[in-house]
Scaffold this active site. Structure first.
Site, PDB file in Angstrom:
ATOM      1  N   LYS A  14      65.261  21.177 -40.119  1.00 12.43           N
ATOM      2  CA  LYS A  14      66.155  20.186 -39.515  1.00 12.43           C
ATOM      3  C   LYS A  14      67.418  20.857 -38.980  1.00 12.43           C
ATOM      4  CE  LYS A  14      68.446  15.772 -40.618  1.00 12.43           C
ATOM      5  NZ  LYS A  14      68.622  14.725 -41.653  1.00 12.43           N
ATOM      6  N   SER A  42      67.422  10.106 -40.790  1.00 13.61           N
ATOM      7  CA  SER A  42      67.795  10.984 -39.700  1.00 13.61           C
ATOM      8  C   SER A  42      66.895  12.210 -39.535  1.00 13.61           C
ATOM      9  CB  SER A  42      69.234  11.468 -39.908  1.00 13.61           C
ATOM     10  OG  SER A  42      69.327  12.221 -41.125  1.00 13.61           O
ATOM     11  N   SER A  96      67.148   9.569 -45.626  1.00 15.59           N
ATOM     12  CA  SER A  96      66.863  10.192 -44.330  1.00 15.59           C
ATOM     13  C   SER A  96      65.621  11.064 -44.291  1.00 15.59           C
ATOM     14  CB  SER A  96      68.071  11.022 -43.871  1.00 15.59           C
ATOM     15  OG  SER A  96      69.173  10.191 -43.640  1.00 15.59           O
TER      16      SER A  96
END
Length: 487
Positions: A78, A153, A177
């Site tokens: 990420k 996210s 997330s």
């Protein structure tokens, strides 16, 4: 040809050690999938140009007889986790061309194992959002229906694994997330106990809530990644020592989980989709059939959780994002004076959702409002921690749906409050610091075209008891495979 659809980390490890295929061949297979799919799905913001060099180094380690669980395994990272010499932007214009000067602790651990980093994945800007619609570099799309969100996210990392563009991934989880997009896309997402995985080298949003989470096709693969990156880190002041980990485990020690608590009052509340409830009820019945005791639990202050989270999280986010002023790194726009430098840079660099949370956080921390909002929220949080500690004396696991509804259409939720409600089941684990995992629980058919969309079930355990999550997760996968569809 390598069967990426059915490949797991466990299978890949055996094949690599047996030299059925090389790390280079495996990396090439994933690069080909990225080439075919990423333009449409927008999971990766950047694919690294040294992937095959990394793979060659992994093959050399294998050739020397070395073997680690993640040696030669291609992973997605990420875009909030630092890799030395690589760009890391938090999907924000304010950090668009920033190059990391050091490795995050999780990256150092993975490098020692010889893991391969395929690239950095899309995220809501500074991990602020539940849909990966808030990235400065475009929306990540759900592979099951590209008109829908992937969840956020950590949507980029989840989509990379779901669509066979990576074998595993790291994300960050501040309020769900990792788990929420895992539910929306039909794979496994783990949020560890706060402090079990070092946050050193993670771009912070809410420092008392953030965790680096693990994303994989199944529970066993999530466990392998977790074991590789967890452990005490002197560079992280919130890192959990082995002594504390063992103490927490001893206090709640049970060899196996046998009692699952279900807060039915929360699950039956308004706002939880009927099909989600039905799927969850069926999942609980299956767990009963293999011997788990199901206990209705009452968490009297649970209705305060969402409001409390959305005071504490923006307060911490506004403090953490104060450092992005354009003077030391990242975007800089010249103004007539220093104040204008700040306002022009932040105005151009931060997106709408980030600015919204900064303003909210600054407000609740301001003089005259600190005690009324932030101070009160911290008191409620401590009360909730105590309540959950008492609950875990009666049950081993708490089960809920992962999300109250399926993935929504891109652009459908223009009201930010409706997006915040997606966190109703996931934020609890972050607020109390407990570990939680989302496991695929089936599909529902939606819309005129009756498209199949995934659902997830969430299991939460007491501090330091990831082992119980892995145990229950594996058992649930066995009884729920192949995944059933619910009309």
């Amino acid at each position: 040809m390598i069967d990426l659809e059915n490949l797991t980390i466990t299978k890949a490890r055996k094949a690599l050690d047996a030299k059925e295929f090389s790390a280079v061949e495996l990396a090439q297979a994933y690069l080909q999938e990225i080439e075919k799919k990423n333009k449409e799905l927008n999971a990766y913001l950047e694919v690294y140009d040294d992937v095959l060099e990394q793979a060659k180094a992994s093959d050399e380690m294998i050739g020397r007889g070395e073997s680690y669980p993640l040696l030669g395994i291609p992973l997605a990272i990420k875009d909030v986790i630092l890799i030395k010499g690589k760009k890391v932007s938090a999907a924000s214009k304010i950090l668009e061309n920033y190059v990391a000067s050091y490795d995050a602790t999780v990256i150092s651990k993975l490098k020692k194992q010889g893991a391969i980093f395929l690239g950095r994945t899309n995220t809501d800007e500074f991990a602020m959002g539940g849909s990966t619609e808030n990235s400065a570099f475009g929306v990540t799309k759900n592979p099951h229906d590209t008109s829908r969100v992937a969840g956020g996210s950590s949507g980029g990392s989840v989509v990379a694994v779901t669509s066979n563009m990576a074998l595993g991934a790291l994300g960050s989880d501040t309020g769900g997330s990792v788990r929420e997009p895992a539910s929306f896309c039909g794979i496994v997402g783990l949020k560890p106990t706060y402090g079990r995985v070092s946050r050193y080298g993670l771009i912070a949003m809410g420092s008392s809530l953030d965790c680096i989470g693990q994303i994989a096709k199944n529970t066993e693969d999530a466990r392998i990644i977790f074991e590789a990156v967890s452990g005490y880190d002197v560079l992280d002041s919130t890192s959990m020592s082995d002594n504390l980990k063992n103490k927490l485990k001893a206090e709640s020690y049970k060899l196996k989980a046998d009692t699952i608590g279900v807060p039915w009052s929360l699950i039956n509340a308004k706002g939880v989709d009927k099909k989600v409830k039905e799927n969850f009820q069926e999942s609980i019945k299956k767990l009963e059939t293999i011997g788990f005791k199901i206990k209705d639990i009452s968490l009297k202050n649970l209705d305060l959780m969402l409001a409390t989270y959305y005071i504490i999280m923006p307060a911490e986010a506004s403090t953490n994002l104060a450092r992005f002023d354009g003077e030391r790194y990242g975007l800089h726009i010249d103004g007539p004076n220093l104040l204008e430098d700040y306002t022009l840079t932040k105005g151009a660099g931060f997106g709408k959702e980030v600015r919204r949370r900064i303003l909210l956080g600054a407000y609740v921390l301001s003089a005259g409002y600190y005690d009324a909002y932030y101070g009160k929220a911290q008191n409620i949080r401590n009360m909730l921690k105590k309540e959950f500690a008492e609950t875990f004396q009666d049950v081993d696991i708490i089960a809920t749906p992962t999300a109250p509804f399926v993935a929504w259409k891109i652009g459908e939720k223009s009201d930010p409050l409706s997006v915040y409600l997606a966190d109703i089941f996931t934020i609890t684990a972050n607020m109390v610091g407990a570990p939680a995992i989302s496991i695929p629980s089936g599909f529902v058919k939606v819309g005129p075209s009756q498209i199949k969309l995934p659902l997830g079930i969430q299991f939460m355990a007491s501090h330091g008891r990831e082992d119980l999550l892995f145990e229950v997760g594996k058992k649930f996968e066995e009884i729920n495979s192949p995944l059933e569809e619910y009309p």
